[in-house]
Motif scaffolding. Sequence first.
Motif, PDB file in Angstrom:
ATOM      1  N   PRO A  86       0.823  -1.206   0.000  1.00 27.76           N
ATOM      2  CA  PRO A  86       0.000   0.000   0.000  1.00 27.76           C
ATOM      3  C   PRO A  86       0.857   1.256   0.000  1.00 27.76           C
ATOM      4  N   PHE A  87       0.379   2.273  -0.696  1.00 24.92           N
ATOM      5  CA  PHE A  87       1.114   3.537  -0.783  1.00 24.92           C
ATOM      6  C   PHE A  87       1.365   4.091   0.625  1.00 24.92           C
ATOM      7  N   ASN A  88       2.599   4.507   0.879  1.00 24.59           N
ATOM      8  CA  ASN A  88       2.950   5.034   2.203  1.00 24.59           C
ATOM      9  C   ASN A  88       2.616   6.513   2.304  1.00 24.59           C
ATOM     10  N   HIS A  89       1.377   6.801   2.679  1.00 23.33           N
ATOM     11  CA  HIS A  89       1.012   8.214   2.829  1.00 23.33           C
ATOM     12  C   HIS A  89       1.606   8.791   4.109  1.00 23.33           C
ATOM     13  N   ASN A 148       6.941   4.878  -3.828  1.00 23.18           N
ATOM     14  CA  ASN A 148       5.819   4.465  -2.985  1.00 23.18           C
ATOM     15  C   ASN A 148       5.791   5.240  -1.668  1.00 23.18           C
ATOM     16  N   CYS A 182       5.882   9.098   0.671  1.00 24.52           N
ATOM     17  CA  CYS A 182       5.221  10.399   0.724  1.00 24.52           C
ATOM     18  C   CYS A 182       6.181  11.534   0.351  1.00 24.52           C
TER      19      CYS A 182
END
Lengths: 413, 257, 378
Positions: free
Chosen positions: A140-143, A314, A316
């Motif tokens: 999952p994208f690392n926000h 991937n 922020c």
Amino acid sequence: MPEKLTSRNLLNQLQTRHYTNAYTAKMKGQLVGWATSIFPQEFCETMDLTVVYPENHAAAVAAKRGALPLLEQAESEGYSVDLCSYARINLAYMKSQAAEVPIPLPDFILCCNNICNTLIKWYENIATELNIPMILIDVPFNHGYEPTPAAIDYIKSEFEECIRQLETITGRQFNFERFQEVMKLSNENSRAWKRALDLNQAVPAPLNGFELFNYMSQMVCARGRKETGELFKLLIEELEEKISLGKSCYEDGEKCRVMWDGIACWPHIKHNYKALAKSGINIVCSSYPEAWVLLYEPGNMDELARVYSMIGNNTCMEYQADRREGEVRNFKLDGILFHVNRSCKVMAFMQYEQQRLVAARTGVSIMNFDGDQADPRNFAAAQFETRLEALMEIVSQNKSAKKSKEVMNNDPA
Amino acid sequence: MITAGVDIGSTSSKVVVLEDGKKILSKVIIPVGAGSSGPARAFEQSIREVNLSREDIKRVIATGYGRTHFPGADQQITEITCHARGVYELLPGVRTIIDIGGQDAKAIRVGQGGIVSNFIMNDKCAAGTGRFLEVMSRILEINIEDLADLAALAENPASISNTCTVFAESEVISQLSGGTSREDVAAGIVNSVVGRVAGLVKRLGVQSEVVMTGGVCLNWMIIRMMEKELAIPVMASPMAQLTGALGAALFAFESAR
Amino acid sequence: MTQLKELLSTLEHVAKHPAQVINKCLEDKRLMIGCTPEYCPEEIVYAAGMLPVGLWGGATSIRNANQYFPAFACSLVQTTLELGMRGVYDQLAGVIIPAHCDHLKCFGQDWKVAVPQVRFIPLAHPINRKLEAAVEYLKSEYSRIKSVLEEIGGKPISHQDLSEAIEVYNLHRKTLREFTLIARDYCTTITPSVRHNVIKSGYFMDKLEHTQLVNSLIGELKKAPPEEWKGQKVVLTGIMAEPKEILDMFEEYGLAVAADDLAQESRQFRTDVPEGKDPLERLARHWSCMEGCSLLYDPQKNRRFMLKTMAEESRADGVVACIMKFCEMEEFDYPIYKKTLEEAEIPLLYLELDLATPSLEQVRTRIQSFAEMISLKP
């Protein structure tokens, strides 16, 4: 007396062998896989599977000026010209197998979206068209700055699923002892690769940045193999020798130290190389080859999950800016050249803010140009050359401004 | 019964006046298109030539890029449908139509009875359209009509690879300043348009017979190059840029009957 | 009949003038949370007593967002960022931005910097959504969002609040499904843009209220016998069928909407949140149950068969692919379902859409030609 083997020769041998071996395996009726370039290769390496990398292949096709017919073929099948050119090349190749360097068609595919989500759509199409199994490891994208514990658990569970799927596909058991060895070797290779990249922090830099793109192929295709370690050992020796002699990779020295941000512009790489050399700009590092430095404690699955999740694309805004800031300082950069790559949305859509952040933090000079990783039509040589000149002008202005500041600071009065 | 078809393109206005859906009474081409006085002038001229007035015309159908802004029309039909109808009248064996217009390039599949069974248009970018040829001709300082003749003299056609008009412009300029001959550059430009449009045709699927319509089909070199690119014979529509107006006039006749 | 007209005009007004509804919300002191495409857990927002507001871009030119995006970003993220930067969303207490695609990943990160006055609430869905671990992970994401909303609202969100919100939303989904089924029998009254507005208005209203209005609408429609339709019918597929002018063009050329497979419309309500004990887990599991969207992992591309079945069952004369320019997710699916539809001899139109620079004349030619083509089809 036989000529001494250079790392460059060895690289060429290894790359040629990589592709011929894949073909031989296919001929022998062995399973062949296709994988995305930063897929956790530890799993397939442990299973001793033959895997080739379409991104690496598409780049090679583009660099050999073979992209256009495949791109046009993909477009005639209904693929939009706005889609990633690696994907278009590969999806067309999958149907026509028309390329100077052939790769065998896959029996299974391995996809990890730590680079982008475009890969998932691309691989879905391969799986559908060839009706073959697809293994997906979704990170999952690392926000936030780092993956959450829940994300780590999810990825680890995907690792287990991946092993289970590989066992089904091959009909063989996963060997955890071998897995441990592969992880150890992969880390050694990553450390050697990092060492080679870092040697370019020397002033003047011993290696031209475009060479980094070439050596990188070995990290993409054989990160968990012994011969990769031998290659980098040789490369490091060569670089250390050059450094001890104070030799620059350019004959008349480097006037300007620059980071290339983004993927190479493969169809025009010769032009880019010449234009940069002409201006005395040395590409001393790049965010791109750095992505294959994957270090973790062998056997620690949490760390394995984490390191594959933390690929630059991937992460922020803050994490990316911190990374770039570090590179500016470590490599003593004068400038960053941003490739606004039409194919690579995920890199291009945070670039503008990255430029502002890094310039504000470090005072480094910034220039960007329009291009594409593999579609020769999305690049203008005239624009590139003008931008390089402009970059050189800005850098020299900044340098003289800095100097005059230093002089003022040192003024005893 | 007399009917008329008015085809309003982005760069020219074409009118065909038809008697009983068979006999062509007049045909007019005026080299200005949508948004100008061209459409009205072309229409007036076409009926004046045969001593008719608007009242004598039973039905008028407008087609082309400017079709929605022609006040004299009873109905509007797109150029895609009209080109297919016009071509079917002239060459009933045609299955594939290629039309390079000023704004859009189109590939049209003609089904039974001249009815469109599928079509594809270029994406938003101007590459592969008449507009692209126009911009490039301006850089070469020639009229667009002379582009192909110049290109025919090429020895080593240049490669103009850019799809973006702005980029292609700089590519052409740097080729010229780098010493590539104007002839070779012209051939490169024509090649690039043909390549783009051929891509559209391939997406539709190439089926014999193939015809080109519109002003560009007067350009023999583009036809030859398209044949080469598609590896199939390509004809030029006998009525060239009037094909769409003919189709519109035929539709007018059929719907008025 | 007048009641029908009133209902339609109310819904249309909301769809076209969301600002008025939002002002009313401000007067009532109800907090609002923006929900950007494509899938947000609106139920959690609703359970917090706040109003979820859909942000799906708008027809506007780009003057500010190009500081963040180069020209090849989709106009959905470009125009939403543009409007945010112009202060249009300043009344929102936060905005949830999922990371379904590369455009949205960057959009969220850019929002954080470009629109700092509207709090960014990130969300990253698991793509390997059939794994049980994915449900666990998504539950943790939702739980974080729940905490953020509790902090913003200053009060806790109970299990019961969540369960009630799920009921409200499932009822809303059921009602909209019923509406889309009945709309196909009343193509003269329910034109393509009316249909769109009825659905879109739900993005700016309390779902309870919207459900009531749409239910009344269904009741009023049923009072009259089904309308005869002489034109053609199409299925719309893609992210969304905007800018709004294009739906008017459908009407102008005699095309009605038989069914839709749009992310902004039916994809939102064709699957209910499943039953279960833990409401957050139910919401997380919903993501694993949905099918047939370019944003949902689908290695066999079952979407192509869903689309074919949809066109056949709704007796559509063709399918229109509403492709948002630069939307890779949809652009990758297109060649695959194109083949399936071609094999089934279902006509397909590729319509390239752009909210910021719409080039409507070319779109008009495509729609009209397609209408002519399918109406002349033997």
